[in-house]
Motif scaffolding. Structure first.
Motif, PDB file in Angstrom:
ATOM      1  N   THR A 187       7.043  -3.868   3.084  1.00 27.45           N
ATOM      2  CA  THR A 187       8.532  -3.866   3.124  1.00 27.45           C
ATOM      3  C   THR A 187       8.963  -2.631   3.388  1.00 27.45           C
ATOM      4  N   SER A 188      10.328  -2.373   3.940  1.00 24.74           N
ATOM      5  CA  SER A 188      11.099  -1.303   4.223  1.00 24.74           C
ATOM      6  C   SER A 188      11.918  -0.856   3.159  1.00 24.74           C
ATOM      7  N   TRP A 189      12.251  -1.853   2.302  1.00 21.95           N
ATOM      8  CA  TRP A 189      12.901  -1.410   1.112  1.00 21.95           C
ATOM      9  C   TRP A 189      12.346  -1.029  -0.113  1.00 21.95           C
ATOM     10  N   LYS A 190      13.012  -0.137  -0.816  1.00 22.57           N
ATOM     11  CA  LYS A 190      12.600   0.532  -2.014  1.00 22.57           C
ATOM     12  C   LYS A 190      11.598  -0.741  -2.851  1.00 22.57           C
ATOM     13  N   ASP A 191      12.433  -1.575  -3.346  1.00 21.36           N
ATOM     14  CA  ASP A 191      12.013  -2.787  -4.047  1.00 21.36           C
ATOM     15  C   ASP A 191      12.359  -4.034  -3.611  1.00 21.36           C
ATOM     16  N   GLY A 192      11.648  -3.778  -2.276  1.00 19.78           N
ATOM     17  CA  GLY A 192      11.497  -5.349  -1.578  1.00 19.78           C
ATOM     18  C   GLY A 192      10.967  -6.227  -2.283  1.00 19.78           C
ATOM     19  N   LYS A 193      10.927  -7.480  -2.288  1.00 20.94           N
ATOM     20  CA  LYS A 193      10.723  -8.711  -2.806  1.00 20.94           C
ATOM     21  C   LYS A 193      10.382  -8.430  -4.365  1.00 20.94           C
ATOM     22  N   THR A 194      11.151  -7.482  -4.855  1.00 21.03           N
ATOM     23  CA  THR A 194      11.417  -7.295  -6.435  1.00 21.03           C
ATOM     24  C   THR A 194      12.333  -8.200  -6.993  1.00 21.03           C
ATOM     25  N   PRO A 195      12.370  -9.220  -7.604  1.00 18.67           N
ATOM     26  CA  PRO A 195      13.496  -9.850  -8.324  1.00 18.67           C
ATOM     27  C   PRO A 195      14.544  -8.961  -9.136  1.00 18.67           C
ATOM     28  N   VAL A 196      15.789  -9.259  -9.107  1.00 19.59           N
ATOM     29  CA  VAL A 196      16.689  -8.415  -9.731  1.00 19.59           C
ATOM     30  C   VAL A 196      16.423  -8.600 -11.188  1.00 19.59           C
ATOM     31  N   ARG A 197      16.161  -9.809 -11.751  1.00 24.05           N
ATOM     32  CA  ARG A 197      15.723  -9.890 -13.115  1.00 24.05           C
ATOM     33  C   ARG A 197      14.672  -9.015 -13.934  1.00 24.05           C
ATOM     34  N   GLU A 198      13.652  -8.788 -12.811  1.00 18.85           N
ATOM     35  CA  GLU A 198      12.493  -7.856 -13.383  1.00 18.85           C
ATOM     36  C   GLU A 198      12.914  -6.469 -13.345  1.00 18.85           C
ATOM     37  N   LEU A 199      13.945  -6.153 -12.818  1.00 18.96           N
ATOM     38  CA  LEU A 199      14.464  -4.555 -12.673  1.00 18.96           C
ATOM     39  C   LEU A 199      15.457  -4.636 -13.916  1.00 18.96           C
ATOM     40  N   VAL A 200      16.097  -5.510 -14.233  1.00 18.39           N
ATOM     41  CA  VAL A 200      16.996  -5.611 -15.216  1.00 18.39           C
ATOM     42  C   VAL A 200      16.009  -5.527 -16.660  1.00 18.39           C
ATOM     43  N   LEU A 201      14.974  -6.385 -16.637  1.00 24.31           N
ATOM     44  CA  LEU A 201      14.084  -6.400 -17.780  1.00 24.31           C
ATOM     45  C   LEU A 201      13.455  -4.998 -17.900  1.00 24.31           C
ATOM     46  N   GLU A 202      13.032  -4.544 -17.048  1.00 23.72           N
ATOM     47  CA  GLU A 202      12.494  -3.047 -17.126  1.00 23.72           C
ATOM     48  C   GLU A 202      13.697  -2.027 -17.662  1.00 23.72           C
ATOM     49  N   LEU A 203      14.742  -2.147 -17.237  1.00 21.27           N
ATOM     50  CA  LEU A 203      15.892  -1.544 -17.687  1.00 21.27           C
ATOM     51  C   LEU A 203      16.126  -1.491 -19.277  1.00 21.27           C
ATOM     52  N   SER A 204      15.912  -2.904 -19.488  1.00 23.34           N
ATOM     53  CA  SER A 204      16.060  -3.252 -21.233  1.00 23.34           C
ATOM     54  C   SER A 204      14.959  -2.522 -21.850  1.00 23.34           C
ATOM     55  N   LEU A 205      13.605  -2.374 -21.214  1.00 16.15           N
ATOM     56  CA  LEU A 205      12.618  -2.031 -21.976  1.00 16.15           C
ATOM     57  C   LEU A 205      12.836  -0.356 -22.104  1.00 16.15           C
ATOM     58  N   VAL A 206      13.216   0.315 -20.874  1.00 19.02           N
ATOM     59  CA  VAL A 206      13.275   1.671 -20.778  1.00 19.02           C
ATOM     60  C   VAL A 206      14.745   2.318 -21.908  1.00 19.02           C
ATOM     61  N   GLU A 207      15.711   1.311 -21.963  1.00 19.23           N
ATOM     62  CA  GLU A 207      16.810   1.690 -22.818  1.00 19.23           C
ATOM     63  C   GLU A 207      16.309   1.468 -24.301  1.00 19.23           C
ATOM     64  N   GLU A 208      15.464   0.632 -24.485  1.00 21.17           N
ATOM     65  CA  GLU A 208      14.906   0.244 -26.133  1.00 21.17           C
ATOM     66  C   GLU A 208      13.971   1.328 -26.255  1.00 21.17           C
ATOM     67  N   ARG A 209      13.078   1.820 -25.404  1.00 27.44           N
ATOM     68  CA  ARG A 209      12.221   2.923 -25.606  1.00 27.44           C
ATOM     69  C   ARG A 209      13.111   4.046 -26.033  1.00 27.44           C
ATOM     70  N   HIS A 210      14.147   4.385 -25.078  1.00 29.77           N
ATOM     71  CA  HIS A 210      15.141   5.624 -25.414  1.00 29.77           C
ATOM     72  C   HIS A 210      15.587   5.607 -26.838  1.00 29.77           C
ATOM     73  N   ILE A 211      16.196   4.468 -27.238  1.00 31.53           N
ATOM     74  CA  ILE A 211      16.735   4.565 -28.558  1.00 31.53           C
ATOM     75  C   ILE A 211      15.724   4.512 -29.707  1.00 31.53           C
ATOM     76  N   LEU A 212      14.585   4.142 -29.548  1.00 31.60           N
ATOM     77  CA  LEU A 212      13.430   4.306 -30.535  1.00 31.60           C
ATOM     78  C   LEU A 212      13.043   5.647 -30.627  1.00 31.60           C
ATOM     79  N   GLU A 213      12.982   6.297 -29.385  1.00 28.80           N
ATOM     80  CA  GLU A 213      12.585   7.666 -29.364  1.00 28.80           C
ATOM     81  C   GLU A 213      13.581   8.510 -29.783  1.00 28.80           C
ATOM     82  N   ALA A 214      14.859   8.426 -29.578  1.00 31.93           N
ATOM     83  CA  ALA A 214      15.946   9.114 -29.999  1.00 31.93           C
ATOM     84  C   ALA A 214      16.035   9.029 -31.618  1.00 31.93           C
TER      85      ALA A 214
END
Length: 275
Positions: A93-120
């Motif tokens: 695929t030519s796109w960076k996140d081609g074939k990647t569902p948006v909900r998967e990226l949103v879930l990954e963002l939620s996990l990163v934000e949660e990890r940031h909160i715990l680390e902070a």
């Protein structure tokens, strides 16, 4: 010192990862909307072309200009859809996140934000350090408030000048044409402009918004200067006490600014009830 630097680097890296994921989500949503919106736009364009032919030029030939416009739009939409389909479903695929569902990226963002909160939370510095950091962030907040204040002042100035010119033009056009039949269209447009500007100025109140933002920015800067110079009310012997008082005062000023913004967003009757 190294521990503090490490904590800062870790939190900064988390923040960068969060911002990168947010940008990827925006780009991915745009890709999906464009991919599935292009064929819908193509279908709507073909239906409009056929509708014009059926309801307007059924008994005659469609003008060449109309055919050229719709034919060109059809070709552009078809090419765009093919290019997007190849970019999405091609291998690779030519796109960076081609074939990647948006909900998967949103879930990954939620996990990163949660990890940031715990680390902070785990690496939370003392309150004095946080208050000192808060003081260092305030110049950017003052700049933002003054920028928004300047924006609303410009809107208010533009509205006032349009109102002045339109009101004066109504009198001038009415006096120039007697009777005013040749200029009825001009008078209607000018009257409409005056009515719209008056209503918009009364509803959005950019002058009041600009004044409130500028006042908050000036108050915050006044307290920041007093803290830096060590004058009243920030002349206590302990720096921690001054920082605590400063943070409390600035947050109160920001809360008052938000309250004023909420009051401006409410209808006039609602404002009177709040007051």
């Amino acid at each position: 010192m190294s521990s503090g630097a490490t904590t800062t680097d870790v939190l900064i890296e988390h923040r960068r990862e969060i911002e990168d994921l947010k940008e990827r989500i925006r780009n991915r949503r745009f890709q999906v909307y464009a991919l599935y919106g292009t064929p819908i736009a193509l279908l709507a364009e073909l239906l409009a072309w056929a509708g014009l032919k059926i309801f307007i030029w059924l008994e005659s030939d469609t003008p060449t200009a109309i055919n050229g416009i719709f034919g060109g739009a059809t070709a552009i939409l078809v090419i765009a859809f093919i290019a997007q389909a190849i970019a999405e479903f091609g291998e690779p695929t030519s796109w960076k996140d081609g074939k990647t569902p948006v909900r998967e990226l949103v879930l990954e963002l939620s996990l990163v934000e949660e990890r940031h909160i715990l680390e902070a939370r785990r690496r939370t510095p003392p309150s004095v350090d946080r208050q000192a950091s808060y003081r260092e962030r305030l110049p950017a907040e003052v700049v933002r408030l003054r920028k928004e204040s300047k924006h609303y002042r410009r809107i208010n100035l533009l509205m006032q000048w349009l109102l002045f010119v339109s009101s004066a033009a109504i009198s001038a056009v009415t006096a120039w044409y007697d009777p005013p039949q040749p200029a009825k269209g001009v008078l209607i447009c000018l009257g409409f402009t005056v009515t719209v500007i008056t209503a918009a100025a009364g509803y959005f109140r950019p002058r009041e918004r600009a004044f409130n933002l500028q006042q908050t920015a000036d108050n915050i800067e006044e307290h920041a200067t007093a803290l830096e110079l060590g004058i009243s009310p920030y002349n206590a012997t302990e720096e921690a006490q001054n920082l605590e008082l400063f943070a409390t005062t600035v947050e109160r000023l920001r809360a008052e600014q938000r309250m004023r913004e909420q009051q401006l967003d409410q209808p006039q009757q609602g404002q009177q009830q709040v007051i």
